[in-house]
Design a protein around this motif. Structure first.
Motif, PDB file in Angstrom:
ATOM      1  N   GLY A 114       0.816  -1.458  -0.039  1.00  0.00           N
ATOM      2  CA  GLY A 114      -0.388   0.067   0.071  1.00  0.00           C
ATOM      3  C   GLY A 114       1.103   0.640   0.278  1.00  0.00           C
ATOM      4  N   GLU A 115       2.225   1.252   0.284  1.00  0.00           N
ATOM      5  CA  GLU A 115       3.033   2.362   0.067  1.00  0.00           C
ATOM      6  C   GLU A 115       3.528   2.891  -0.734  1.00  0.00           C
ATOM      7  N   VAL A 116       2.993   2.244  -2.101  1.00  0.00           N
ATOM      8  CA  VAL A 116       3.007   2.653  -3.351  1.00  0.00           C
ATOM      9  C   VAL A 116       2.065   3.918  -3.023  1.00  0.00           C
ATOM     10  N   TYR A 117       0.678   3.773  -2.664  1.00  0.00           N
ATOM     11  CA  TYR A 117       0.168   5.436  -2.278  1.00  0.00           C
ATOM     12  C   TYR A 117       0.593   6.580  -1.071  1.00  0.00           C
ATOM     13  N   PRO A 118       0.551   7.328  -1.430  1.00  0.00           N
ATOM     14  CA  PRO A 118       0.726   8.169  -1.212  1.00  0.00           C
ATOM     15  C   PRO A 118      -0.557   8.325   0.641  1.00  0.00           C
ATOM     16  N   GLU A 119      -0.173   6.918   1.424  1.00  0.00           N
ATOM     17  CA  GLU A 119      -1.223   6.512   1.996  1.00  0.00           C
ATOM     18  C   GLU A 119      -2.011   8.082   3.493  1.00  0.00           C
ATOM     19  N   LYS A 134       1.887   8.097  -6.087  1.00  0.00           N
ATOM     20  CA  LYS A 134       2.697   8.233  -5.763  1.00  0.00           C
ATOM     21  C   LYS A 134       3.836   8.380  -4.288  1.00  0.00           C
ATOM     22  N   PRO A 135       4.228   7.084  -3.915  1.00  0.00           N
ATOM     23  CA  PRO A 135       4.793   7.076  -2.702  1.00  0.00           C
ATOM     24  C   PRO A 135       5.691   7.442  -2.122  1.00  0.00           C
ATOM     25  N   VAL A 141       9.057   2.913  -2.839  1.00  0.00           N
ATOM     26  CA  VAL A 141       9.930   3.656  -3.769  1.00  0.00           C
ATOM     27  C   VAL A 141      10.191   2.446  -4.389  1.00  0.00           C
ATOM     28  N   THR A 142      10.380   1.256  -4.008  1.00  0.00           N
ATOM     29  CA  THR A 142      10.790   0.476  -4.171  1.00  0.00           C
ATOM     30  C   THR A 142      10.064  -0.562  -4.639  1.00  0.00           C
ATOM     31  N   LYS A 143       9.059  -0.671  -4.193  1.00  0.00           N
ATOM     32  CA  LYS A 143       7.261  -2.206  -4.410  1.00  0.00           C
ATOM     33  C   LYS A 143       7.456  -1.184  -5.521  1.00  0.00           C
ATOM     34  N   LEU A 144       7.284   0.128  -5.738  1.00  0.00           N
ATOM     35  CA  LEU A 144       7.087   0.499  -6.918  1.00  0.00           C
ATOM     36  C   LEU A 144       7.514  -0.064  -8.279  1.00  0.00           C
TER      37      LEU A 144
END
Length: 329
Positions: A114-119, A134-135, A141-144
């Protein structure tokens, strides 16, 4: 159900080990791949030890794999761990994908986050799969980048893939364990102080230390405006169910899903209940900054794959209380 061998990366971890065991219990053959031994002993299980960016180990791991569950990752939010994050989560994913493409598995499932989103600064809530990616953390960033690699190999190598954006995941027994890597600093005062010291958050450390009277205590975290934290915390068993659906459901190929609990955890409701059941004092602390506050939608995976999480946070707390009592006895 396919009789092929399933490669599970991160097989020594919280999610990977339980996924591997579930597959074995259902009669599947499993290869585990991790830096550490899983402790799994089963005639249908073999294990490869090594880093995901170790090409020889990756090649051995994917041998005979009919499907790949890439669940392993390096997790850290410390600035000093950037090199490790990119090596494991980006370079490791690239190498694994290259080796997997040689054997052409029928499905490649990638555990994103979920951290690929700007949670905590979303464009809208709840966060769904259409929300811009928008991590705001190096881990995110690494997961995106991992997601982009997966989709590239899906296009270029014809390897059907499913991306699962994981909620924060916990074993219920960890929730009330101050030694837990996640729940310790999330819910307990002194582990939280140590965590914030490691992050270099001097202002937060000062506020937390003022509440420390020398005894064990729970913390109800709020932001600087007094808004209690709110986030998704999902039981590992529910995560495993979603992973198995993504593995075998024909309609999951080419799709991305948020995987996690249906309802977020409201700390203002959960922490008083945890304090009541444990008889621990509860400190309400307003921390500098905007704090943690988000909600993620799992409607798509529920609608398309029939996913239904069963472990509510209240159920997890009840189990955590039993585990805490057992540790104390």
């Amino acid at each position: 159900m396919s009789a092929d061998t399933i490669l599970v990366t991160g097989s020594a971890g919280r999610v990977g080990s339980k996924t591997a065991r579930r597959l074995l219990e259902s009669g599947r053959k499993v290869t585990g791949f991790d830096l550490r031994a899983s402790g799994i002993e089963h005639p249908a299980y073999r294990e490869v030890l090594g880093g995901f960016d170790d090409r020889a180990a990756a090649a051995e791991a994917v041998r005979d794999a009919g499907a790949v569950l890439h669940l392993g990752a390096f997790m850290s939010w410390l600035p000093a761990d950037g090199d490790k994050l990119f090596r494991a989560n980006v370079e490791g994913t690239r190498v694994l994908l290259e080796e997997a493409a040689r054997v052409k598995p029928r499905r490649f499932v990638f555990a994103s986050s979920g951290e690929v989103y700007p949670e905590n600064v979303p464009d809208y809530l709840p966060l769904d799969e259409d929300h811009p990616l928008k991590p705001r953390s190096t881990y995110g960033v690494t997961k995106l980048l991992g997601e982009e690699l997966v989709r590239f190999f899906e296009r270029s190598a014809g390897m059907p893939a499913t991306i699962l954006r994981f909620s924060h995941t916990q074993d219920a027994a960890e929730l009330l364990d101050p030694a837990s890597f996640f729940s310790g600093p999330r819910f307990f005062l002194r582990p939280k102080i140590r965590q914030q010291e490691g992050f270099g958050n001097a202002a937060a450390v000062e506020v937390l230390r003022q509440a420390d009277d020398g005894g064990e205590a729970l913390v109800l975290s709020r932001n600087e405006a007094g808004r209690p934290f709110r986030m998704h915390i999902t039981d590992t068993r529910d995560m495993v169910e979603g992973i198995l659906l993504a593995l075998d459901h024909e309609g999951a190929a080419g799709r991305s899903y948020n995987l996690g609990a249906t309802e977020p955890v409201d700390f203002a409701a959960a922490l008083p209940r945890m304090a009541e059941l444990t008889k621990l004092p509860l400190k309400t602390i307003d921390l500098p900054g905007g704090g943690v506050f988000y909600e993620t939608s799992n409607a798509k995976i529920r609608r398309e794959l029939g996913y239904e999480p069963r472990w509510t946070f209240d159920r997890m707390i009840d189990e955590a209380v039993q585990a805490r009592a057992k540790r104390a006895s």
